[in-house]
Design an enzyme around this catalytic site. Structure first.
Site, PDB file in Angstrom:
ATOM      1  N   LEU A  14       0.804  -1.150  -0.072  1.00  9.63           N
ATOM      2  CA  LEU A  14       0.047   0.029  -0.124  1.00  9.63           C
ATOM      3  C   LEU A  14       0.880   1.154   0.058  1.00  9.63           C
ATOM      4  CD1 LEU A  14      -3.099  -0.732   2.157  1.00  9.63           C
ATOM      5  CD2 LEU A  14      -2.943  -0.855  -0.074  1.00  9.63           C
ATOM      6  N   HIS A  15       1.548   1.475  -1.049  1.00  9.22           N
ATOM      7  CA  HIS A  15       2.244   2.487  -1.278  1.00  9.22           C
ATOM      8  C   HIS A  15       1.978   3.712  -2.682  1.00  9.22           C
ATOM      9  CE1 HIS A  15       5.233   1.293   1.829  1.00  9.22           C
ATOM     10  NE2 HIS A  15       4.944  -0.032   1.122  1.00  9.22           N
ATOM     11  N   ALA A  16       1.949   4.776  -2.591  1.00 12.53           N
ATOM     12  CA  ALA A  16       1.868   5.488  -3.606  1.00 12.53           C
ATOM     13  C   ALA A  16       0.397   5.303  -4.346  1.00 12.53           C
ATOM     14  CB  ALA A  16       2.818   5.515  -4.718  1.00 12.53           C
TER      15      ALA A  16
END
Length: 89
Positions: A14-16
């Site tokens: 769950l990045h960017a």
């Protein structure tokens, strides 16, 4: 309170982009949703900064919880998102 446990499928976690898409969907869910990491830290799932602060990676198990009318449907929809590689959409 409804809860569901999900394994994050996005290849970068769950990045960017995946975090942004997830937080936007949580904001539109119609009920307040909490995202809890395996380490036990909880944040408002509609907060992009909160979601990013958890540093959730690919394959990590998270818990979604919500309360109120439509909580089960909201959690099912958000869980489906997390079960999908959001980097490939």
């Amino acid at each position: 309170m409804s809860e569901i446990t999900v394994t994050v499928a996005s290849s970068v976690g769950l990045h960017a982009r995946p975090a942004s898409l997830f937080a936007q969907a949580a904001a539109k869910a119609g009920v307040p949703v909490t995202l809890t990491s395996a380490a036990g830290k909880s944040v408002n799932a509609a907060s992009i900064l909160g979601v990013l602060s958890l540093g959730i990676g690919h394959g990590e198990v998270v818990t979604l919880s919500a309360e109120g009318d439509g909580a089960d449907a909201a959690l099912a929809s958000l869980a489906e998102m997390l079960n999908t590689d959001l980097d490939k959409q």
